[in-house]
Design an enzyme around this catalytic site. Structure first.
Site, short mmCIF file in Angstrom:
data_model
loop_
_atom_site.label_atom_id
_atom_site.label_comp_id
_atom_site.label_asym_id
_atom_site.label_seq_id
_atom_site.Cartn_x
_atom_site.Cartn_y
_atom_site.Cartn_z
CG HIS A 42 -0.34 0.13 2.44
ND1 HIS A 42 -0.01 -0.76 3.49
CD2 HIS A 42 0.17 1.43 3.15
CE1 HIS A 42 0.57 -0.37 4.44
NE2 HIS A 42 0.36 1.11 4.38
CG ASP B 7 0.08 -4.18 3.02
OD1 ASP B 7 0.35 -3.52 1.83
OD2 ASP B 7 0.14 -3.71 3.93
CB SER C 29 3.08 1.65 6.30
OG SER C 29 1.94 1.73 7.22
#
Length: 362
Positions: free
Chosen positions: A101, A131, A209
């Protein structure tokens, strides 16, 4: 004026002068103290745990990357600004691991490492189901420091972990916490779930992230991927993709640019439909021509009449109630393998052996 009165006046003036002198001295001393720096109190050496944490950060920080992206232009919105996230050096060839992402929709990716220079990178491969993504540095002039890789199978709840990332654009921020829980399941944008996810209370915020989650030895044990928070800030509930998954997926992305997607070629009905009919299992809503599901004769829901066809209840004796359950069971077996599946139709249960195919391009 009498002699006594004169004496009293002289004494009064002497007292006034003495008071002024003392006041001046006090003020001068006070001002001198107030304007002088305080003496520095000596401190003892850092504690053993502090020294270990400092050493861990100094070893790991050069492996942590700051990624910032530019999105592909849109006809309606024009050029979009993109975003930013974290990553880490995987190998000396210049591969950087991050979250899918972080780079999703990006037309340009740049990476900042120790030198502070923005280095162009190209996307090598992505896996929305996990992911995870890999980008590769175009310029390899500077020395790279791959992060040491650990394992996640022997993690224990309560052990200390460290996260390094770039929350809110603040580069290489270290946070500390513990493993709060293991074997969580985390939904992904592709509709599947990541199994074995690590939950931690180490502060994770937007921008973390893709950064590494490390154990107390400085080894990679996970990739931070999400937080559970109504405000968007850290609430002490963060998640990381376990390193055992990362160590399986990343080499495939580097080699092939993609990861096989195990499947049998069905479309599943919403879970609410199974609840409405009072059945426990995954309702088959459709099958792809030539798929393994068609080969074994799975019958889908009749949309015209609403009559149920086949309901998948178990795979390899594992209960199945959602498409995520099915995906995890098939991934555990692997593409090209055959699994035993329990299927219910018209109240009768039968067992079929079905081949697992790669449906990534379907």
């Amino acid at each position: 004026m009498t002699k006594d009165r004169f004496s009293r006046l002289v004494l009064l003036w002497l007292l006034i002068l003495a008071s002024l002198y003392v006041g001046h001295q006090v003020w001068r001393d006070f001002g001198s103290v107030a304007s002088s720096p305080r003496a520095i109190a000596p401190r003892e050496d850092l504690s053993g745990s502090e020294q270990a944490t400092v050493a861990l950060f100094e070893r790991a920080a050069p492996s942590v990357a700051y990624l910032f992206t530019e999105d592909a232009p849109s006809r309606l919105a024009g050029n979009r600004p993109g975003g930013a996230g974290s990553g880490f050096v995987w190998d000396a060839a210049g591969h950087i691991v991050t979250n899918f992402h972080v780079v999703e929709g990006a037309s340009r990716v740049r990476v900042r490492l120790d030198s502070g220079e923005a280095i162009e990178a190209k996307i090598v491969g992505v896996s929305p189901d996990h992911d995870l993504a890999v980008v590769k540095l175009v310029d390899l002039r500077q020395r790279l420091f791959p992060v040491p890789v650990g394992q996640s199978t022997d993690l224990r709840v309560g052990q200390t972990v460290f996260a390094i990332g770039n929350p809110f654009g603040l580069s290489r921020t270290l946070t500390r916490g513990i493993v709060s829980a293991l074997d969580r399941r985390l939904p992904t944008a592709s509709g599947r779930e990541i199994a074995g996810v690590i939950q931690t209370d180490a502060a994770i915020n937007p921008g973390n992230s893709g950064g590494p989650l490390l154990d107390s030895s400085g080894r990679l044990i996970g990739v931070t991927t999400a937080i559970l928070s109504s405000s968007g800030g850290s609430a002490g509930v963060g998640f990381a993709v376990p390193v055992d998954v990362v160590n399986r997926i990343v080499p495939l992305l580097i080699r092939d640019g993609r990861v096989p997607r195990p499947g049998i070629g069905i479309a599943a009905a919403p879970e609410e439909l199974a609840a409405r009919y009072g059945v426990a299992g995954l309702v088959v809503a459709g099958t792809l021509p030539g798929s393994p599901a068609t080969e074994v004769g799975l019958k889908p829901l009749d949309r015209a009449t609403g009559r149920l066809g086949d309901i998948i209840t178990h795979v390899q004796n594992r209960p199945i109630t959602t498409i995520a359950d099915l995906a995890l069971a098939l991934e555990a077996a692997g593409v090209g393998q055959r699994v035993t599946m329990s299927v219910q139709r018209d109240g009768r249960v039968r067992t079929v052996e079905v081949r697992i195919a790669d449906i990534a391009s379907d």
